[in-house]
Design an enzyme around this catalytic site. Structure first.
Site, PDB file in Angstrom:
ATOM      1  N   SER A  91      11.020 -14.694   1.672  1.00  0.00           N
ATOM      2  CA  SER A  91       9.731 -14.144   2.102  1.00  0.00           C
ATOM      3  C   SER A  91       8.633 -14.335   1.064  1.00  0.00           C
ATOM      4  O   SER A  91       7.449 -14.261   1.395  1.00  0.00           O
ATOM      5  CB  SER A  91       9.877 -12.652   2.427  1.00  0.00           C
ATOM      6  OG  SER A  91      10.430 -11.941   1.334  1.00  0.00           O
ATOM      7  N   ASP A 124       6.397  -1.108   0.120  1.00  0.00           N
ATOM      8  CA  ASP A 124       6.682  -2.497  -0.218  1.00  0.00           C
ATOM      9  C   ASP A 124       6.102  -2.775  -1.600  1.00  0.00           C
ATOM     10  O   ASP A 124       4.892  -2.966  -1.757  1.00  0.00           O
ATOM     11  CB  ASP A 124       6.058  -3.442   0.814  1.00  0.00           C
ATOM     12  CG  ASP A 124       6.367  -4.911   0.528  1.00  0.00           C
ATOM     13  OD1 ASP A 124       6.972  -5.198  -0.527  1.00  0.00           O
ATOM     14  OD2 ASP A 124       6.004  -5.772   1.353  1.00  0.00           O
ATOM     15  N   HIS A 164       6.466  -7.656  -2.091  1.00  0.00           N
ATOM     16  CA  HIS A 164       5.510  -8.661  -1.631  1.00  0.00           C
ATOM     17  C   HIS A 164       4.107  -8.326  -2.131  1.00  0.00           C
ATOM     18  O   HIS A 164       3.897  -7.271  -2.736  1.00  0.00           O
ATOM     19  CB  HIS A 164       5.535  -8.743  -0.101  1.00  0.00           C
ATOM     20  CG  HIS A 164       6.895  -9.071   0.434  1.00  0.00           C
ATOM     21  ND1 HIS A 164       7.763  -8.104   0.906  1.00  0.00           N
ATOM     22  CD2 HIS A 164       7.541 -10.251   0.552  1.00  0.00           C
ATOM     23  CE1 HIS A 164       8.886  -8.680   1.299  1.00  0.00           C
ATOM     24  NE2 HIS A 164       8.785  -9.985   1.094  1.00  0.00           N
TER      25      HIS A 164
END
Length: 441
Positions: A159, A409, A412
């Site tokens: 990702s 998160d 990311h």
């Protein structure tokens, strides 16, 4: 000639003239705020025309097999004689801010669109990376389009590869909008865009281990299965049609897994209850990167087509608490030089990638047309604990009240955000390659 004012009475006219500049000054910040958060979208035809007009100066027709060289100044040529160490430096304030916002490109994964999700602090947008001994220019999409016209660029990995790809697309969209030409059903793990004016194709391949892998599922085993001596068939099958490949891996090796090599079980990582030898993940990650790089070199070198290979180094996470606790990554400013050291797992993951890339560079010398380089972003990313979505991976997570438990998160990166710097470095590597090629002609 005397012109009579349509307004009755000079005093009223003078009053209006007197206050007009103040009114304009008052409206200017409102207009700028409106344009930043709600820009006027370009119609497709307008965007294409703008990109075409820019291209008249920089590139030839997409139907041609090659493009004329960029005209670099003597200063740029001299500056590029000595490779720049982009890995070391510091974050400095930048009043200009990012090239794009969360509403202009349409390719940002929902969970990384921090602005549209209501993140209240926007200070994280106004920093730029300053290498210690050289300059890192602002990203110029037209330079990218020129240098990579008629090419297929593939982002392959986890990702973080997707995060970097979406950052690049957003920056390129400021000059020419990308057309989505392929999507794997409802999935976003395999997608492809095309910039028609430059005949540039950009793809993303979901391949978290780079090698062949079977991900854990609700109906299958509760661990991943990796075959470290075979590349992932999805991107491997398209390798002959790829001109530049950007690899990114790391975080998925932390998950429980069973490893296979040569048709036999090599060992496992965190597999209690299974009768396998626990071997950790560092050695397996090294094998996977080695297999990927060797496969690319042998296949592309043997057929004489050549390829540009870049490996993005490990991107550290910044959890300061549990993933489901408020304030898991609470920082709102970058770390200063020396405030946060590169150590432990972050340093070990990066070291493996650097070592394998150096070995691959040596192996590639036996072939022509192969260029390999690191995108060493580990340290500069480590220094940006403020750049993650945190709870704003979801829209307005605190709209009603402060939640005691909310998913965060801290892995990311917000878009726009620090990850845009990765693509600034990517472009500079490509530009230096172009200068070197011109000198060798």
């Amino acid at each position: 000639m005397v012109v009579t004012s349509p307004l009755k009475g000079q005093s009223h006219s003078h009053s209006f003239t007197k206050f007009l500049p103040y009114a304009l000054y008052a409206l200017l910040p409102i207009a700028l705020f409106r344009l930043y958060f709600h820009p006027f979208p370009f119609p497709q035809s307008t965007t294409d025309q703008l990109s075409h007009n820019s291209r008249i100066i920089l590139t030839t027709s997409s139907s041609s097999s090659s493009s004329p060289p960029l005209s670099f100044s003597k200063e740029e040529e001299i500056a590029n004689e000595t490779p720049c160490d982009y890995a070391n430096g510091g974050w400095v304030h930048d009043k200009m801010g990012p090239l794009y916002n969360g509403t202009t490109c349409g390719t940002i994964k929902d969970g990384q669109n921090c602005i549209s999700h209501g993140r209240p602090d926007l200070g994280y947008l106004y920093w730029r990376w300053q290498p210690s001994q050289c300059k890192l220019p602002r990203f110029d999409p037209n330079t990218f389009f020129h240098l990579l016209s008629n090419k297929h660029i593939a982002f392959v990995g986890d990702s973080m590869a997707r995060n970097q790809l979406e950052s690049l697309l957003c920056m390129l969209a400021t000059a020419s909008y990308p057309n989505l030409v392929y999507k794997d059903g409802v999935d976003t793990k395999f997608r492809r865009w095309h910039f028609a004016s430059y005949n540039i194709t950009i793809s993303v391949y979901w391949s978290p281990f780079l090698v062949r892998g079977v991900e854990k599922s609700k109906t299958g085993p509760d661990h991943n299965e990796l075959f470290v001596d075979t590349v992932d068939a999805r991107w491997g099958a398209d390798l002959d049609h790829i001109d530049m490949i950007v690899l990114s891996t790391g975080h998925w090796f932390l998950h429980p897994a069973v490893y296979y090599e040569g048709g036999s079980i090599l060992g496992c990582h965190y597999c209690p209850g299974l009768n396998h030898t626990e071997i950790g993940f560092y050695g397996v990650m090294r094998k996977a990167i080695k297999t990927a790089l060797e496969t690319i070199i042998e296949r592309k070198g043997a057929n004489g087509n050549g390829i540009d290979v870049l490996l993005t180094t490990f991107s550290p996470s910044h959890f300061e608490g549990e993933w489901d606790q408020a304030g898991a990554c609470p920082k709102t400013k970058p770390y200063k030089e020396g405030e946060k050291m590169l150590e432990g797992m972050d340093a070990d993951m990066r070291a493996i990638e650097v070592e394998e890339m150096e070995t691959a560079k040596v192996n590639a010398k036996q072939f022509g047309g192969l260029r390999l380089e690191m995108l060493d972003v580990t340290k500069l990313s480590l220094m940006r604990p403020d750049g993650h979505p945190g709870p704003y991976m979801y829209p307005f997570p605190f709209a009603n009240e402060v939640q005691e438990r909310v998913q965060n998160d801290c892995v990311h990166w917000c878009l726009p955000g620090p990850i845009d710097t990765w693509n600034q470095i990517l472009l500079e590597v490509i530009r230096r390659w172009s200068i070197q090629s011109r000198r060798e002609e």
